[in-house]
Scaffold this motif. Sequence first.
Motif, short mmCIF file in Angstrom:
data_model
loop_
_atom_site.label_atom_id
_atom_site.label_comp_id
_atom_site.label_asym_id
_atom_site.label_seq_id
_atom_site.Cartn_x
_atom_site.Cartn_y
_atom_site.Cartn_z
N ASP A 49 48.24 35.74 56.58
CA ASP A 49 47.06 36.86 56.57
C ASP A 49 47.49 37.83 55.09
O ASP A 49 47.17 39.01 55.50
CB ASP A 49 47.76 37.87 57.68
CG ASP A 49 46.94 36.38 58.71
OD1 ASP A 49 46.41 35.79 58.22
OD2 ASP A 49 47.40 36.11 59.76
N GLY A 50 48.69 36.87 54.10
CA GLY A 50 49.01 38.18 53.01
C GLY A 50 50.07 38.59 53.59
O GLY A 50 50.53 38.57 53.94
N GLN A 85 45.67 35.03 46.70
CA GLN A 85 46.62 36.11 46.17
C GLN A 85 47.54 34.26 45.16
O GLN A 85 47.21 33.23 46.10
CB GLN A 85 47.77 35.97 46.88
CG GLN A 85 49.27 36.51 46.99
CD GLN A 85 50.01 36.37 46.42
OE1 GLN A 85 50.20 34.80 47.11
NE2 GLN A 85 50.87 36.29 46.62
N ASN A 86 47.84 34.54 44.50
CA ASN A 86 48.52 33.56 43.73
C ASN A 86 50.12 33.21 43.55
O ASN A 86 50.47 34.96 43.35
CB ASN A 86 48.58 33.78 41.99
CG ASN A 86 49.20 32.98 41.02
OD1 ASN A 86 49.18 32.15 41.58
ND2 ASN A 86 49.08 33.09 39.42
N PRO A 87 51.04 33.22 44.16
CA PRO A 87 50.13 31.45 44.38
C PRO A 87 50.01 30.80 45.76
O PRO A 87 49.45 29.39 46.17
CB PRO A 87 51.54 30.77 43.95
CG PRO A 87 52.88 30.97 44.43
CD PRO A 87 52.34 32.91 44.69
N THR A 88 49.93 31.49 46.97
CA THR A 88 49.54 31.22 48.14
C THR A 88 48.42 31.08 48.47
O THR A 88 48.23 30.25 49.41
CB THR A 88 50.23 32.24 49.59
OG1 THR A 88 49.42 33.30 49.43
CG2 THR A 88 51.78 32.47 49.11
N GLY A 89 47.86 31.97 48.00
CA GLY A 89 46.08 31.64 48.23
C GLY A 89 45.60 32.62 49.42
O GLY A 89 44.38 32.64 49.89
N ALA A 90 46.56 33.44 49.84
CA ALA A 90 46.05 34.13 50.83
C ALA A 90 44.60 34.98 51.07
O ALA A 90 45.33 35.85 49.32
CB ALA A 90 47.60 34.60 51.65
N VAL A 91 44.62 35.22 51.69
CA VAL A 91 43.73 36.24 51.70
C VAL A 91 43.78 37.87 52.72
O VAL A 91 44.48 37.03 54.01
CB VAL A 91 41.82 35.73 52.36
CG1 VAL A 91 40.87 37.03 51.97
CG2 VAL A 91 41.33 34.85 50.89
N LEU A 92 44.02 38.81 52.57
CA LEU A 92 44.65 39.94 53.52
C LEU A 92 43.70 40.20 54.32
O LEU A 92 42.77 40.12 54.54
CB LEU A 92 44.90 41.06 52.75
CG LEU A 92 45.79 42.75 52.73
CD1 LEU A 92 47.12 41.64 53.38
CD2 LEU A 92 45.95 43.57 51.98
N SER A 93 44.20 40.06 55.93
CA SER A 93 43.49 40.65 56.91
C SER A 93 42.77 41.73 57.00
O SER A 93 43.30 43.03 56.74
CB SER A 93 44.02 40.02 58.16
OG SER A 93 45.46 40.93 58.10
N PRO A 94 41.76 42.27 58.17
CA PRO A 94 41.32 43.42 58.06
C PRO A 94 42.12 44.11 58.15
O PRO A 94 42.55 45.84 57.88
CB PRO A 94 39.93 42.75 59.11
CG PRO A 94 40.03 41.56 58.52
CD PRO A 94 41.12 40.52 58.44
#
Length: 477
Positions: free
Chosen positions: A228-229, A254-263
Motif C-alpha cells: 500500500d505504499g 512506485q519504482n521498483p515495487t509498483g505500489a500505489v499509495l492507499s487513500p
Amino acid sequence: MHERSSVGELAARLRTELERYSVGEKLPSSRALVERLQVSPVTVSRAIAVLVGEGVVVSRPGAGVFRAAPRATTAAPRDFSWQEVALSAEAGQPPSRSTDASGVLAALAVPPPDVIDLNSGYLHPSLQPERALAAALARAGRRPGAWERPPVDGLTELRAWFARDIGGDIATSDVLIAAGGQSALTTALRSLVAPGAPVLVESPTYPGILAVARAAGLRPVPVPVDGDGVRTDLLADAFAATRARAFVCQPLFQNPTGAVLSPERRREVLRIARAAGAFVIEDDFARRLVHADAPALPLPLAADDPDGVVVHVRSLTKAASPSLRVSALTARGPALERLRAVQAVDSFFVPRPLQETALELVGSPAWARQLRELATALRDRRRAAATALRRTLPDSLPPQLPYGGYHLWLRLPDGRDELALTAAALRAGVAVTAGRPYFAAEAPAPHLRISYACAPGPAQVTEGVERLTRAYGETAG
C-alpha cells in the motif's frame, strides 16, 4: 530489423573487416557498402560515425574513409593519485559528496544486440512516437522566435499545460520547466535540504534518488514500503528520529515495487509531513505509463495540497522518448523561489527548441493516440511477463501486479546471490536488474527488477523470462 540495432551490427562487422586493411588504406565507398550489405545509406553513415568516434577509422570529406593508425601508447602510466586527496579532503565539510552512480549507469546501459533488454526504463523505439516527435520538432523549428532565449521559468503555454495536466488548483505560476525528471529531482533536493542533513526516502526506491541525495551531501534515511505504499507509521517515527525536512516518494506505481499509495496513507503522508514542518517531493514519473486495464487513478498528492507541502515532479520523457528531456517542477510559496534560483544557477533554462517541440507534441492529436497505444502495449507486455513468470518462477511474483509503470519486482529466496544471477542472465542473453542498488541501507532480502518497456514486444518479454529461468537454474545451490 530496426535501424538502431542494425547500426550496431554493421559497425561490429566493419570493425572485424578492418583487420584486412593496412593503416591508411581506403575502405569501400558508402554506396558499395549499401549495395553489398543491403542496408540503408543512413545506417552506413551512422556506423562509420561510430568507428570514427572510436578512432579506428578516419573520414576525409571528398576523399573517403581510411583505416586509422593505432593510437600511440604513453610510455609511462599517468598518475592520478593526487585526485584521491583533492576529491576527499573537504576541510570543515563533514558530509561526503562522493557519487555512487552504479545503479543509474546500470539502468542506462545498452546491452549487445543479441541480448533481450529487461533492464532499461525507457521505451523500445517501436513504442516511441517517433513520427509525431519528428513532426513536432519540424513545426517547432518554424515557430517565430524558436531559437530565442526562453523565459527562465519556461514557456508560459507549456507551464499552463503542465498545470492542467497535474490538476487540482495548480496554477501556471506554480510551475517551472526543468530538463527531465532527474534534473528536477536534483534541483528539489539541493534547494530544500541542507548539505549533511537527512532526507527520508522510500525503501526500496529508485537508485537515481539515492545518487542525487548523496551527490548533494545528504544522508538518505530509508522508510519501508509495502503493498500500500510507504509505511506511514514508520514515516512518522523517521521524521521524529531524524528531524528531516523532506521525504521523497513515488505514490503512483512506485519504482521498483509498483505500489500505489492507499487513500488512507495519502492523507497520512500529508498530515505527517505538515506536522513535521517538512516537504514531500512527489516523483510522479509513471502517471502516463498507466495500463489499458487499470482502474481510475488517484490524483497526485500535489492536487490535494493547499499548504505548499508537496513539491511535484512530472516528466514527458518516460512516455515519449529518452531525449525529450522536459519536465515540470511544481511548488508554492518561498520554496518555489528557492527552486527557481537553484535551477537558474545550475542550468539557466531548458533550451527553447526542446520546449517548443514538447508543446507541439502534447498539443497534437498524436499525443492522446500515443498514450492510448502505450497503455495497451504496456498491458500486453506485463501480461506476457507475468504469464511466463507464473509458469517458471511463480514464487518470485508480488501478490498484486501493478497496473502501471513498466517493471515487476521479483522476490528471490533468502540466500540467493542476485549479482551472480544477473551475471548468469546476461550470459544467457537477457539483461535484468539486481535489487541491491534500490536500498539506501542493507537490503532485507534479494530481489530482481525486470522491465518490459524496452523489449520489442510480448514475445521477446516471454523469451527473456525463459532465458532468466535458465540462468536461475544454473546458479541454484
